[in-house]
Design a protein around this motif. Sequence first.
Motif, PDB file in Angstrom:
ATOM      1  N   TRP A  82     -71.497  36.899 -39.152  1.00 29.16           N
ATOM      2  CA  TRP A  82     -71.752  38.097 -40.330  1.00 29.16           C
ATOM      3  C   TRP A  82     -70.821  39.002 -40.298  1.00 29.16           C
ATOM      4  O   TRP A  82     -70.413  39.313 -38.777  1.00 29.16           O
ATOM      5  CB  TRP A  82     -73.150  38.612 -39.929  1.00 29.16           C
ATOM      6  CG  TRP A  82     -74.295  37.857 -40.301  1.00 29.16           C
ATOM      7  CD1 TRP A  82     -74.847  36.903 -39.651  1.00 29.16           C
ATOM      8  CD2 TRP A  82     -74.918  37.727 -41.680  1.00 29.16           C
ATOM      9  NE1 TRP A  82     -75.930  36.265 -40.399  1.00 29.16           N
ATOM     10  CE2 TRP A  82     -75.905  36.684 -41.567  1.00 29.16           C
ATOM     11  CE3 TRP A  82     -74.862  38.340 -42.834  1.00 29.16           C
ATOM     12  CZ2 TRP A  82     -76.788  36.564 -42.823  1.00 29.16           C
ATOM     13  CZ3 TRP A  82     -75.422  38.190 -44.016  1.00 29.16           C
ATOM     14  CH2 TRP A  82     -76.463  37.075 -43.951  1.00 29.16           C
ATOM     15  N   TYR A  83     -70.367  39.725 -41.260  1.00 26.96           N
ATOM     16  CA  TYR A  83     -69.352  40.916 -41.278  1.00 26.96           C
ATOM     17  C   TYR A  83     -69.755  41.887 -42.145  1.00 26.96           C
ATOM     18  O   TYR A  83     -70.811  41.480 -43.096  1.00 26.96           O
ATOM     19  CB  TYR A  83     -68.147  40.134 -41.987  1.00 26.96           C
ATOM     20  CG  TYR A  83     -67.412  39.329 -41.132  1.00 26.96           C
ATOM     21  CD1 TYR A  83     -67.712  37.648 -41.214  1.00 26.96           C
ATOM     22  CD2 TYR A  83     -66.227  39.457 -40.360  1.00 26.96           C
ATOM     23  CE1 TYR A  83     -67.061  36.991 -40.155  1.00 26.96           C
ATOM     24  CE2 TYR A  83     -65.505  38.531 -39.493  1.00 26.96           C
ATOM     25  CZ  TYR A  83     -66.010  37.303 -39.441  1.00 26.96           C
ATOM     26  OH  TYR A  83     -65.502  36.425 -38.888  1.00 26.96           O
ATOM     27  N   LYS A  84     -69.414  42.889 -42.035  1.00 25.00           N
ATOM     28  CA  LYS A  84     -69.621  44.224 -42.774  1.00 25.00           C
ATOM     29  C   LYS A  84     -68.411  44.644 -43.297  1.00 25.00           C
ATOM     30  O   LYS A  84     -67.534  44.696 -42.266  1.00 25.00           O
ATOM     31  CB  LYS A  84     -70.477  45.487 -41.807  1.00 25.00           C
ATOM     32  CG  LYS A  84     -70.799  46.536 -42.840  1.00 25.00           C
ATOM     33  CD  LYS A  84     -71.579  47.588 -42.168  1.00 25.00           C
ATOM     34  CE  LYS A  84     -71.743  48.880 -42.871  1.00 25.00           C
ATOM     35  NZ  LYS A  84     -72.352  49.980 -41.846  1.00 25.00           N
ATOM     36  N   GLN A  85     -68.315  45.039 -44.582  1.00 23.68           N
ATOM     37  CA  GLN A  85     -67.147  45.687 -45.165  1.00 23.68           C
ATOM     38  C   GLN A  85     -67.615  46.918 -46.025  1.00 23.68           C
ATOM     39  O   GLN A  85     -68.282  47.003 -46.776  1.00 23.68           O
ATOM     40  CB  GLN A  85     -66.542  44.526 -46.014  1.00 23.68           C
ATOM     41  CG  GLN A  85     -65.023  45.087 -46.919  1.00 23.68           C
ATOM     42  CD  GLN A  85     -64.574  44.043 -47.747  1.00 23.68           C
ATOM     43  OE1 GLN A  85     -65.251  43.013 -48.150  1.00 23.68           O
ATOM     44  NE2 GLN A  85     -63.391  44.144 -47.986  1.00 23.68           N
ATOM     45  N   PRO A  96     -63.159  43.438 -43.942  1.00 23.82           N
ATOM     46  CA  PRO A  96     -64.562  42.835 -42.923  1.00 23.82           C
ATOM     47  C   PRO A  96     -64.298  43.270 -41.597  1.00 23.82           C
ATOM     48  O   PRO A  96     -63.105  42.907 -40.949  1.00 23.82           O
ATOM     49  CB  PRO A  96     -64.416  41.546 -43.381  1.00 23.82           C
ATOM     50  CG  PRO A  96     -63.351  41.343 -44.568  1.00 23.82           C
ATOM     51  CD  PRO A  96     -62.583  42.404 -44.437  1.00 23.82           C
ATOM     52  N   VAL A  97     -65.610  43.452 -41.004  1.00 21.20           N
ATOM     53  CA  VAL A  97     -65.577  43.748 -39.654  1.00 21.20           C
ATOM     54  C   VAL A  97     -66.698  42.791 -39.012  1.00 21.20           C
ATOM     55  O   VAL A  97     -67.688  42.775 -39.434  1.00 21.20           O
ATOM     56  CB  VAL A  97     -65.970  45.204 -39.228  1.00 21.20           C
ATOM     57  CG1 VAL A  97     -66.205  45.444 -37.671  1.00 21.20           C
ATOM     58  CG2 VAL A  97     -64.936  46.187 -39.858  1.00 21.20           C
ATOM     59  N   PHE A  98     -66.190  42.042 -37.926  1.00 19.10           N
ATOM     60  CA  PHE A  98     -67.207  41.167 -37.501  1.00 19.10           C
ATOM     61  C   PHE A  98     -68.364  41.867 -36.790  1.00 19.10           C
ATOM     62  O   PHE A  98     -68.104  42.934 -35.994  1.00 19.10           O
ATOM     63  CB  PHE A  98     -66.346  40.516 -36.331  1.00 19.10           C
ATOM     64  CG  PHE A  98     -67.065  39.393 -35.642  1.00 19.10           C
ATOM     65  CD1 PHE A  98     -67.613  39.856 -34.138  1.00 19.10           C
ATOM     66  CD2 PHE A  98     -67.516  38.337 -35.948  1.00 19.10           C
ATOM     67  CE1 PHE A  98     -68.269  38.972 -33.339  1.00 19.10           C
ATOM     68  CE2 PHE A  98     -68.143  37.197 -35.300  1.00 19.10           C
ATOM     69  CZ  PHE A  98     -68.507  37.629 -33.762  1.00 19.10           C
ATOM     70  N   LEU A  99     -69.577  41.223 -37.121  1.00 16.65           N
ATOM     71  CA  LEU A  99     -70.741  41.925 -36.386  1.00 16.65           C
ATOM     72  C   LEU A  99     -71.307  41.028 -35.307  1.00 16.65           C
ATOM     73  O   LEU A  99     -71.673  41.581 -34.390  1.00 16.65           O
ATOM     74  CB  LEU A  99     -71.606  42.352 -37.640  1.00 16.65           C
ATOM     75  CG  LEU A  99     -71.546  43.035 -38.585  1.00 16.65           C
ATOM     76  CD1 LEU A  99     -72.879  43.076 -39.544  1.00 16.65           C
ATOM     77  CD2 LEU A  99     -71.322  44.592 -37.942  1.00 16.65           C
ATOM     78  N   ILE A 100     -71.285  39.516 -35.593  1.00 22.48           N
ATOM     79  CA  ILE A 100     -72.110  38.800 -34.462  1.00 22.48           C
ATOM     80  C   ILE A 100     -71.674  37.365 -35.096  1.00 22.48           C
ATOM     81  O   ILE A 100     -71.441  37.214 -36.175  1.00 22.48           O
ATOM     82  CB  ILE A 100     -73.651  39.128 -34.555  1.00 22.48           C
ATOM     83  CG1 ILE A 100     -74.127  38.701 -33.353  1.00 22.48           C
ATOM     84  CG2 ILE A 100     -74.367  38.552 -35.470  1.00 22.48           C
ATOM     85  CD1 ILE A 100     -75.493  39.322 -33.040  1.00 22.48           C
ATOM     86  N   GLN A 125     -79.168  43.790 -32.828  1.00 26.94           N
ATOM     87  CA  GLN A 125     -78.100  44.769 -32.494  1.00 26.94           C
ATOM     88  C   GLN A 125     -78.679  46.107 -32.998  1.00 26.94           C
ATOM     89  O   GLN A 125     -78.763  46.388 -34.372  1.00 26.94           O
ATOM     90  CB  GLN A 125     -76.693  44.390 -33.190  1.00 26.94           C
ATOM     91  CG  GLN A 125     -76.020  43.365 -32.820  1.00 26.94           C
ATOM     92  CD  GLN A 125     -74.608  43.534 -33.429  1.00 26.94           C
ATOM     93  OE1 GLN A 125     -74.455  44.088 -34.588  1.00 26.94           O
ATOM     94  NE2 GLN A 125     -73.882  42.585 -32.953  1.00 26.94           N
ATOM     95  N   LYS A 126     -79.521  46.959 -32.369  1.00 27.03           N
ATOM     96  CA  LYS A 126     -79.985  48.216 -32.573  1.00 27.03           C
ATOM     97  C   LYS A 126     -81.016  47.801 -33.688  1.00 27.03           C
ATOM     98  O   LYS A 126     -81.845  47.009 -33.629  1.00 27.03           O
ATOM     99  CB  LYS A 126     -79.065  49.355 -33.029  1.00 27.03           C
ATOM    100  CG  LYS A 126     -78.128  49.757 -31.696  1.00 27.03           C
ATOM    101  CD  LYS A 126     -77.204  50.664 -32.095  1.00 27.03           C
ATOM    102  CE  LYS A 126     -76.329  51.093 -30.951  1.00 27.03           C
ATOM    103  NZ  LYS A 126     -75.253  52.216 -31.329  1.00 27.03           N
ATOM    104  N   ARG A 127     -80.644  48.192 -34.927  1.00 25.95           N
ATOM    105  CA  ARG A 127     -81.518  48.019 -36.170  1.00 25.95           C
ATOM    106  C   ARG A 127     -81.405  46.798 -36.832  1.00 25.95           C
ATOM    107  O   ARG A 127     -82.203  46.445 -37.906  1.00 25.95           O
ATOM    108  CB  ARG A 127     -81.557  49.124 -37.046  1.00 25.95           C
ATOM    109  CG  ARG A 127     -82.226  50.571 -36.581  1.00 25.95           C
ATOM    110  CD  ARG A 127     -81.942  51.661 -37.331  1.00 25.95           C
ATOM    111  NE  ARG A 127     -80.509  52.035 -37.776  1.00 25.95           N
ATOM    112  CZ  ARG A 127     -79.963  51.676 -38.927  1.00 25.95           C
ATOM    113  NH1 ARG A 127     -80.486  51.037 -39.712  1.00 25.95           N
ATOM    114  NH2 ARG A 127     -78.779  51.977 -39.056  1.00 25.95           N
TER     115      ARG A 127
END
Lengths: 108, 114
Positions: free
Chosen positions: A34-37, A43-47, A58-60
């Motif tokens: 999963w990534y967030k942009q 894109p930034v790697f989440l998990i 991851q937290k929430r």
Amino acid sequence: GQQVMQIPQYQHVQEGEDFTTYCNSSTTLSNIQWYKQRPGGHPVFLIQLVKSGEVKKQKRLTFQFGEAKKNSSLHITATQTTDVGTYFCAGHGNKLVFGAGTILRVKS
Amino acid sequence: GAVVSQHPSWVICKSGTSVKIECRSLDFQATTMFWYRQFPKQSLMLMATSNEGSKATYEQGVEKDKFLINHASLTLSTLTVTSAHPEDSSFYICSAMFDGETQYFGPGTRLLVL
């Protein structure tokens, strides 16, 4: 070929509401990422999830990988304005294939 | 750690010219680098995968003579868009991998061809 479908395409929520995006693969995956942009960003790697039925938090944010390793979900509890962006899943079969992404907008 | 840079961050060029985009892994050696293209409000489309010292593997539908990839070292890959045309205007993003699992993305290069 390998396809990854992601829904919904777009979601606009009130701050404090929950949010979920779903990802389905046409083939069994070795892992799903999963990534967030953020708007205008990259894109930034989440998990990464590897095991069948795996659940990570991851937290929430709660990430799940289906038993058949063909679907996954990302759930955000009590969204905040900092959660805005596009969330992509990427399924790794013989290569990494990105879903279309879900655009999240949070109204304060 | 695991920082990837791209240069330039944006470029405007005339139709027919060639544009080179660099992708560097700053604090690790990348066994594999990837090049993606992203149209506005769309997902990332993998263009090619490159390993240091070997020819890039292009995805179906991507013209290898149009998009030249050179992976000269474990920290540098370049993408050259040759004879660019307006339809090549896009957001080009590279990513690098060292552990065989996680891709670390560069900040992207916005290309506008006039």
